[in-house]
Design an enzyme around this catalytic site. Sequence first.
Site, mmCIF file in Angstrom:
data_model
loop_
_atom_site.group_PDB
_atom_site.id
_atom_site.type_symbol
_atom_site.label_atom_id
_atom_site.label_comp_id
_atom_site.label_asym_id
_atom_site.label_seq_id
_atom_site.Cartn_x
_atom_site.Cartn_y
_atom_site.Cartn_z
ATOM 1 N N ARG A 1 0.849 -1.198 0.000
ATOM 2 C CA ARG A 1 0.000 0.000 0.000
ATOM 3 C C ARG A 1 0.881 1.243 0.000
ATOM 4 N NH1 ARG A 1 -3.304 -1.431 5.427
ATOM 5 N NH2 ARG A 1 -4.384 -3.337 4.775
ATOM 6 N N HIS B 1 2.537 -3.036 5.317
ATOM 7 C CA HIS B 1 2.035 -2.946 3.944
ATOM 8 C C HIS B 1 2.755 -1.834 3.181
ATOM 9 C CE1 HIS B 1 -1.289 -5.807 4.199
ATOM 10 N NE2 HIS B 1 -1.539 -5.339 5.406
ATOM 11 N N HIS C 1 -8.686 -7.565 13.452
ATOM 12 C CA HIS C 1 -8.262 -8.684 12.606
ATOM 13 C C HIS C 1 -9.171 -9.914 12.744
ATOM 14 C CE1 HIS C 1 -4.720 -6.153 12.464
ATOM 15 N NE2 HIS C 1 -4.257 -6.882 11.476
ATOM 16 N N HIS D 1 -9.661 -11.286 8.988
ATOM 17 C CA HIS D 1 -8.526 -11.623 8.129
ATOM 18 C C HIS D 1 -7.304 -11.958 8.982
ATOM 19 C CE1 HIS D 1 -7.580 -7.382 8.993
ATOM 20 N NE2 HIS D 1 -6.325 -7.663 8.660
ATOM 21 N N HIS E 1 -3.229 -11.220 9.037
ATOM 22 C CA HIS E 1 -2.129 -10.421 8.496
ATOM 23 C C HIS E 1 -0.831 -11.175 8.738
ATOM 24 C CE1 HIS E 1 0.423 -6.767 7.907
ATOM 25 N NE2 HIS E 1 1.182 -7.403 8.781
#
Length: 245
Positions: free
Chosen positions: A170, A186, A224, A227, A229
């Site tokens: 990102r 990221h 989280h 998902h 990470h």
Amino acid sequence: MKHRLLRILLSCALLTFGVTAASAAAGTPASASSCYTWGRTLSQGSSGSDVAQLQIRVAGWSGYDNVIAVDGVFGPATKAAVERFQAAYGLGVDGIAGPQTFGEIYALQKSDCTPLHFAYSEMNQCNTTWSGGAVSAATAKADAFQIMWKLEALRHALGDHPITVTSGFRSYGCNSADGGVADSRHLYGDAADLVPSAYSLCTLAREARYHGFSQIFGPGFPGHDNHVHVDYAPTHDWSAPTCGI
């Protein structure tokens, strides 16, 4: 004369078949890759850029709570990772990277050197330039390349069903829009967010501990629960309380 010629041709065909079958049984390695080809056998004590290329591709087989340094030095940790890679793909396990090991790697990598089941496009859903993050565009893309090989190992260890990546690199702008923390990995390109597909979040989080990820955040860790990470930051931090991590 005609029958004799037929017998000779048949004998030649059988001989050719026998040689081909024997080669297959001996595990003849795949052809060299168009993206990178090793020119020598590597073993503990070897060093060089070819060792670093090998380390990138076996770093996902580091073992529990280990991270392989991509430093071009073939030490005990690299040897152990090569052994795990060999065992995972049904090769002879000796910790030496030779024709069969390289042949398996060639079969796993695409023409741009990325592993079969992951692509730059899914590791950069933010922009196409890889710029605007905490490191140069070239470094961010190189970091993404390394994490893809770790994800390939994770995928294979779990049975080779698809793993879905929803976020990789990102830029600062994308990170802010996604609600990422200010120091998110990221921004470096060495992180990936995984969502349930064939595997539960806890299965992903638990297995990730064996595949070279220094940071793992999953269910039970703030923000989280939907998902997992994973990244390979310099610091070690695992937290997925719902999964017992």
